[in-house]
Design a protein around this motif. Structure first.
Motif, PDB file in Angstrom:
ATOM      1  N   SER A 117      36.051  34.342  60.536  1.00 34.86           N
ATOM      2  CA  SER A 117      37.136  33.797  59.360  1.00 34.86           C
ATOM      3  C   SER A 117      37.628  34.809  58.736  1.00 34.86           C
ATOM      4  O   SER A 117      36.791  35.794  58.218  1.00 34.86           O
ATOM      5  CB  SER A 117      36.394  32.953  58.567  1.00 34.86           C
ATOM      6  OG  SER A 117      35.813  31.615  59.534  1.00 34.86           O
ATOM      7  N   SER A 118      38.752  35.019  58.652  1.00 35.55           N
ATOM      8  CA  SER A 118      39.328  35.830  57.524  1.00 35.55           C
ATOM      9  C   SER A 118      39.570  34.991  56.215  1.00 35.55           C
ATOM     10  O   SER A 118      40.480  33.823  56.205  1.00 35.55           O
ATOM     11  CB  SER A 118      40.956  36.183  58.106  1.00 35.55           C
ATOM     12  OG  SER A 118      41.364  37.081  56.978  1.00 35.55           O
ATOM     13  N   ARG A 119      39.011  35.134  55.024  1.00 35.32           N
ATOM     14  CA  ARG A 119      38.989  34.253  54.122  1.00 35.32           C
ATOM     15  C   ARG A 119      39.677  35.057  52.812  1.00 35.32           C
ATOM     16  O   ARG A 119      38.982  35.912  52.661  1.00 35.32           O
ATOM     17  CB  ARG A 119      37.353  33.933  53.626  1.00 35.32           C
ATOM     18  CG  ARG A 119      37.093  33.472  52.378  1.00 35.32           C
ATOM     19  CD  ARG A 119      35.865  32.640  52.335  1.00 35.32           C
ATOM     20  NE  ARG A 119      35.679  31.482  53.130  1.00 35.32           N
ATOM     21  CZ  ARG A 119      34.611  30.479  53.153  1.00 35.32           C
ATOM     22  NH1 ARG A 119      33.663  31.061  52.571  1.00 35.32           N
ATOM     23  NH2 ARG A 119      34.556  29.687  54.019  1.00 35.32           N
ATOM     24  N   ALA A 120      40.562  34.158  52.415  1.00 40.82           N
ATOM     25  CA  ALA A 120      41.217  34.545  51.300  1.00 40.82           C
ATOM     26  C   ALA A 120      40.694  33.552  49.931  1.00 40.82           C
ATOM     27  O   ALA A 120      40.559  32.898  50.085  1.00 40.82           O
ATOM     28  CB  ALA A 120      42.727  34.410  51.328  1.00 40.82           C
ATOM     29  N   VAL A 121      39.863  34.506  49.041  1.00 37.43           N
ATOM     30  CA  VAL A 121      39.326  33.741  47.879  1.00 37.43           C
ATOM     31  C   VAL A 121      39.857  33.709  46.597  1.00 37.43           C
ATOM     32  O   VAL A 121      40.431  34.951  46.083  1.00 37.43           O
ATOM     33  CB  VAL A 121      37.812  34.446  47.940  1.00 37.43           C
ATOM     34  CG1 VAL A 121      37.158  33.363  46.699  1.00 37.43           C
ATOM     35  CG2 VAL A 121      37.063  34.213  49.286  1.00 37.43           C
ATOM     36  N   HIS A 122      39.868  32.644  45.959  1.00 34.11           N
ATOM     37  CA  HIS A 122      40.556  32.620  44.468  1.00 34.11           C
ATOM     38  C   HIS A 122      39.571  31.922  43.665  1.00 34.11           C
ATOM     39  O   HIS A 122      38.810  30.797  44.132  1.00 34.11           O
ATOM     40  CB  HIS A 122      41.630  31.824  44.423  1.00 34.11           C
ATOM     41  CG  HIS A 122      42.961  32.744  45.143  1.00 34.11           C
ATOM     42  ND1 HIS A 122      42.998  32.605  46.510  1.00 34.11           N
ATOM     43  CD2 HIS A 122      43.941  33.626  44.716  1.00 34.11           C
ATOM     44  CE1 HIS A 122      44.218  33.365  46.924  1.00 34.11           C
ATOM     45  NE2 HIS A 122      44.595  33.668  45.453  1.00 34.11           N
ATOM     46  N   HIS A 123      39.350  32.265  42.428  1.00 34.34           N
ATOM     47  CA  HIS A 123      38.440  31.628  41.580  1.00 34.34           C
ATOM     48  C   HIS A 123      39.027  31.053  40.385  1.00 34.34           C
ATOM     49  O   HIS A 123      39.825  31.637  39.684  1.00 34.34           O
ATOM     50  CB  HIS A 123      37.362  32.680  40.907  1.00 34.34           C
ATOM     51  CG  HIS A 123      36.160  32.914  41.802  1.00 34.34           C
ATOM     52  ND1 HIS A 123      35.067  33.800  41.355  1.00 34.34           N
ATOM     53  CD2 HIS A 123      35.755  32.592  42.919  1.00 34.34           C
ATOM     54  CE1 HIS A 123      34.423  33.735  42.064  1.00 34.34           C
ATOM     55  NE2 HIS A 123      34.781  33.226  43.406  1.00 34.34           N
ATOM     56  N   LEU A 124      38.807  29.869  40.226  1.00 37.93           N
ATOM     57  CA  LEU A 124      39.411  29.033  39.152  1.00 37.93           C
ATOM     58  C   LEU A 124      38.595  29.059  37.823  1.00 37.93           C
ATOM     59  O   LEU A 124      37.102  28.575  37.980  1.00 37.93           O
ATOM     60  CB  LEU A 124      39.569  27.397  39.479  1.00 37.93           C
ATOM     61  CG  LEU A 124      40.469  27.231  40.721  1.00 37.93           C
ATOM     62  CD1 LEU A 124      40.751  25.842  40.940  1.00 37.93           C
ATOM     63  CD2 LEU A 124      41.998  28.214  40.910  1.00 37.93           C
TER      64      LEU A 124
END
Length: 505
Positions: A117-124
């Motif tokens: 998996s190519s995972r783009a991560v964002h934190h809220l």
């Protein structure tokens, strides 16, 4: 060493063109942090017949990202799993292997599918910088690792994982934003489930026909309790609160069903399994009984004014509890790792795969099930009459304990019949539970008094005051007397003829 985390997440469908909505406008979100993209490589392990996947259990070895290692995910509720992690190693860590042993038994575990998996991560995060949720956009490539062919599949998806100790309602706020953006929930419960489906490697589904007769309803109940037994196994190994109790309840419900509805099943098959279930409940009971007794004694001390706590009573209770509790836990774990336990699980599987139903099992449930319940009820009535006829003392204590076991059996018989008989069976089981609870509290007092006497003797021998233990002994005696006084009225309500008549013939 394995670590555990409660994972609460939701999955959504996506395409390469899907863009996340503006999540900074979600209530409570102060900022959306872009953590970049990580490349993840996970190999999922299972038995050849996919026993773990069939139970919605995920076992993987993953590299890349910030949590490389072995991950075992156990289902808790829809969208909720416990993730147990262990450091990266070439072979499956023993701690994780133990948690799936009841499912796997003698079968080997090996790689079944690989997900990259190519995972783009964002934190809220909120105004304090606390993580509310992690949003991941994954481009997934799956490859089957078994069989002569190696089918592949690819898809995009979005995951939202709730931050530690956050309110699950926050996910509803994010879901609202997704819905407005046209992003729909995923039909697959997990990446693994989707990978297996899209590479032609789905686990076999055991048929669960709709019950049409007494035997069908009984088998549905037996399947439910067998699954509960397996589900609680890893919880007992992890020493989770109430896990021993819940696993023991499953064994007792199975055994009670065999006995209460013995006219429906071949006893040459069920009696030996019932004896093994009795053995298992007994082995687990050492830990459970110790847990209940410790909680009762500690609550007794907590209820006393400090002026009546003479001597190192709390320290002595801790020493006593540790000495007895550690041995009980070791015994429970030894039992779960035994060949005898695995053989019992195999026997239950065999029974459910080829049910030994007798001719009466083909009768309508509305006729056959109430007949069995009434027979158990008559046994309970005789035992309560016998107990109430005895004078207070050890003989009455023993008779009330026997009545408690009979009350538990008839309660379980009523519960098993609820899907077929509906509200009357549910009300009946609830009344029987009230009798069982009263008798259970009485028995707990009997056991507590024996232990309090032993603690008093130990304290006296050590030169300590035995006053507090004697005071608690007297309070337990008073509590037992109160339960005995309450029994006639409680039993009269539970034995309401109209309630029994409502069960039908």
């Amino acid at each position: 060493m394995a670590d555990t985390k409660r994972e609460i997440e939701r999955k959504y469908e996506a395409t390469p063109d899907t863009r996340l909505p503006d999540l900074s406008r979600v209530t409570g979100v102060s900022a959306v942090l872009d953590l970049g993209t990580a490349e993840l490589d996970a190999v999922y392990h299972d038995t050849a017949d996919l026993r773990l996947a069939a139970a919605s259990i995920t076992l993987r070895r993953r590299t890349g990202g910030g949590d490389a290692g072995w991950h075992l995910k156990l289902p808790v509720a829809p969208g909720v799993r416990d993730e147990i992690t262990a450091p990266l190693s070439d072979s499956l860590p023993r701690a994780l292997a133990a948690l799936v042993r009841a499912r796997v038994r003698g079968a080997g575990i090996g790689p079944v599918v690989r997900l990259r998996s190519s995972r783009a991560v964002h934190h809220l995060v909120d105004a304090d910088g606390t993580l509310l949720a992690e949003v991941s956009r994954d481009a997934v490539r799956a490859e089957r690792l078994t069989g002569p062919d190696r089918p592949t599949a690819a898809w995009d998806e979005i995951e939202i994982e709730l931050g530690d100790d956050r309110d699950p309602a926050f996910l509803d706020l994010v879901a609202r934003k997704f819905r407005k953006a046209g992003i729909q929930p995923s039909a697959a419960p997990s990446k693994l489930a989707r990978a297996l489906a899209e590479t032609g490697l789905e686990p076999p589904v055991r048929p669960t026909p709709e019950p049409h007769d007494a035997g069908g309803h009984l088998l549905a109940y037996l399947r439910e309790q067998s699954e509960a037994l397996l589900s609680h196994d890893p919880a007992v190994r992890r020493d989770l609160p109430d896990s021993v109790h819940q696993m023991r309840v499953a064994t007792r419900r199975l055994r009670s069903a065999f006995r209460s509805y013995r006219r429906l099943l071949d006893r040459s098959v069920t009696d030996p399994i019932g004896e093994e279930l009795k053995w298992l409940a007994g082995e687990l009971g050492v830990a459970r009984d110790q847990e209940v007794l410790t909680e009762r004694l500690r609550a007794g001390l907590d209820a006393l004014p400090r002026t009546l706590l003479l001597g190192p009573v709390r320290g002595r209770l801790r020493i006593w509890s540790a000495a007895h509790g550690s041995g009980a836990r070791r015994r429970a774990l030894t039992t779960l790792d035994s060949r005898r336990y695995r053989a019992l699980l195999d026997s239950l599987d065999a029974l459910l795969a080829d049910p030994p139903l007798l001719k009466p099992a083909g009768a309508p449930a509305e006729r056959a099930l109430p007949r069995a319940i009434r027979k158990d009820f008559d046994r309970l009535a005789a035992r309560i009459d016998h107990a109430l006829a005895l004078p207070p003392g050890p003989d009455r204590d023993l008779a009330m304990h026997d009545a408690r076991k009979a009350a538990k059996r008839v309660r379980y018989a009523g519960e098993a019949a609820v899907p077929a008989l509906g509200k009357p069976a549910k009300r009946f089981a609830r009344r029987m539970k009230s009798v069982q609870s009263l008798l259970g509290d009485h028995q707990d007092s009997v056991v507590a008094r024996d232990t309090l006497r032993d603690l008093g003797i130990q304290s006296h021998a050590a030169g300590e005051s035995a006053f507090t233990w004697g005071l608690l002994h007297a309070r337990e005696q008073s509590a037992a007397d109160a339960r005995e006084a309450e029994l006639p009225a409680t039993w009269s309500r539970a034995a309401d003829p109209a309630l029994r008549a409502a069960l039908g013939e």
